[in-house]
Enzyme design. Structure first.
Site, PDB file in Angstrom:
ATOM      1  N   TYR A 124      48.657  98.693 -33.151  1.00 46.62           N
ATOM      2  CA  TYR A 124      47.811  97.640 -32.578  1.00 46.62           C
ATOM      3  C   TYR A 124      48.665  96.632 -31.808  1.00 46.62           C
ATOM      4  CZ  TYR A 124      44.251  99.125 -36.018  1.00 46.62           C
ATOM      5  OH  TYR A 124      43.339  99.838 -36.769  1.00 46.62           O
ATOM      6  N   GLU A 145      29.028  83.080 -50.491  1.00 47.61           N
ATOM      7  CA  GLU A 145      28.059  83.467 -49.459  1.00 47.61           C
ATOM      8  C   GLU A 145      27.450  82.272 -48.731  1.00 47.61           C
ATOM      9  OE1 GLU A 145      25.876  85.861 -52.201  1.00 47.61           O
ATOM     10  OE2 GLU A 145      26.569  87.735 -51.308  1.00 47.61           O
TER      11      GLU A 145
END
Ligand SMILES: [Zn+2]
Ligand SMILES: [Zn+2]
Length: 410
Positions: free
Chosen positions: A312, A385
């Site tokens: 990458y 969350e």
């Protein structure tokens, strides 16, 4: 008809954070479903079908099987504008979940330990908000659901790009979001320029000449040479590279020999180097090869040095797009925006950024009060969350505004 007036009204009519809050429960439910069904790199069949079906249900035009398990959704606005791509990665890790949650992975030894389940849920949430705001949307939004980010090498972005994901229509700006277990919940981490490293893996095979452990002078001992190579490699970062340019070298694997009194023929080392710019990257690879060969030769051995092909590249955020994106993110009440230092992990979102300007940014999900204190990739990784609504709102907001105004200068 005064279009400009209408568009101004449409823009001010959308409060993206309020929209995200309306669908928060649904986003969390989606995330938990994805969390229970993790799939490893190049095996995201169930996951890609799940996201493609969800996009179609929103009225988004969907292409499946883009560069493998990749999915591309296209949402067309009502008027001309730019093309903005938003990306979520889909793969999980070979980690047995030890997190204390009641929606644990149902697949033994596989877990969404990097939080890619949250990326998909947030992007689907953003797609839902944008589909509803279509009347005021300029241009087009592309949703890129990418496989195999964790794999390294060819990864999943490159096959999608080769399969045309960034073309037809050509993408003008691209954004990607990563959930961050080391950052406080609701905090965005942003940075212009290099934000993540090029991760170059290497393999070094040291060739000696084996023999009896009692008579090393009659051998070329690859174990002893390997020990010197490991030490010599650290000298590259401390003595041979510009200290103001980040460079890390780690040898993570050493293999040689079978018995205490046998000097083996070979030793093998594997490791990784991390850099934040192409010039340092090239120089570092050259120096690794030179130092290894020099040390091996000086003890009578030889070496083969191999760097992984297709590693990458450095993830580089466009300064203008980042500046504009930061201004927009600051509008999300309740969230905080902080400039961050680069991270020496790798990301193949870098490949999308080579095709279009944009920004890769982070969203904190750590919260000690809820036991969310473990970093990404930990078997105990647990996300607060409450962060998700900010991610959903940010993606929708960036897409909507960049479709309309670009960086504000272009
Ligand atoms: Zn990861
Ligand atoms: Zn990740």
């Amino acid at each position: 008809m005064d279009w400009a007036f209408i568009h101004r009204r449409c823009e001010s009519a959308v409060d993206f954070l309020a929209e995200a809050k309306k669908i928060e429960t649904e986003v969390i439910r989606t995330r938990r479903t994805l969390h229970q069904h993790p799939e490893l790199s190049y095996h995201e069949e169930w996951t890609s079908q799940f996201v493609a079906d969800r996009l179609e249900a929103l009225g988004v035009q969907v292409k499946r099987g883009v560069g493998g398990n990749g999915v591309v959704g296209i949402l067309k606005g009502s008027v001309e504008g730019r093309v903005v791509a938003l990306r979520a990665d889909m793969d999980a890790l070979p980690v047995a979940e030890a997190a204390d949650v009641d929606f644990k992975s149902k697949v033994d030894g596989v877990m969404h330990a990097c939080g890619h389940d949250t990326h998909m849920a947030m992007l689907l949430g953003a797609a839902e908000i944008l589909a509803r705001a279509k009347g005021g949307l300029h241009g087009k939004v592309k949703f890129l659901f990418q496989p195999a980010e964790e794999h390294g090498g060819r990864g999943g972005a490159l096959p999608m790009i080769e399969d045309g994901a960034m073309l037809d229509p050509k993408v003008d700006y691209v954004f990607g979001l990563h959930i961050d277990g080391d950052r406080r919940v609701g905090e965005f981490g942003v940075r212009e320029g290099p934000v993540m490293a090029a991760p170059d893996s290497f393999r070094i095979r040291i060739i000696g000449r084996g023999g009896h452990g009692s008579a090393p002078h009659k051998t070329v001992d690859p174990v002893y040479i390997a020990a010197n190579v490991i030490l010599g490699l650290q000298g590259i970062s401390s003595r041979m590279m510009d200290p103001v340019r980040p460079f890390v070298i780690t040898v993570g694997s050493v293999h040689s020999g079978t018995k205490e009194n046998v000097i083996p023929d070979y030793a093998e080392l594997q490791g990784t180097i991390r850099t934040l710019d192409e010039a340092t990257r090239k120089a570092a690879k050259r120096k690794v090869a030179k130092v290894v060969e020099g040390i091996c030769r000086s003890y009578g051995g030889s070496a083969e040095v191999e760097f992984e092909k297709d590693a990458y590249p450095v993830t580089v955020n466009d300064p203008e797009a980042t500046e504009q994106a930061v201004k927009l993110l600051r509008k999300l009440r309740g969230a905080r925006v902080r400039r961050m230092e680069p991270i020496l992990g790798g990301e193949d979102f870098s490949r999308f950024l080579q095709k279009a300007p944009g920004m890769f940014y982070f969203l904190g999900a750590a919260n000690p009060a809820k036991g969310c204190v473990y970093p990404n990739h930990s078997s105990r990784f647990k996300v607060d969350e409450d962060a998700l609504k900010y991610g959903v709102a940010s993606l929708a907001l960036l897409a909507f505004e960049f479709c309309k105004n670009g960086t504000g200068r272009t």
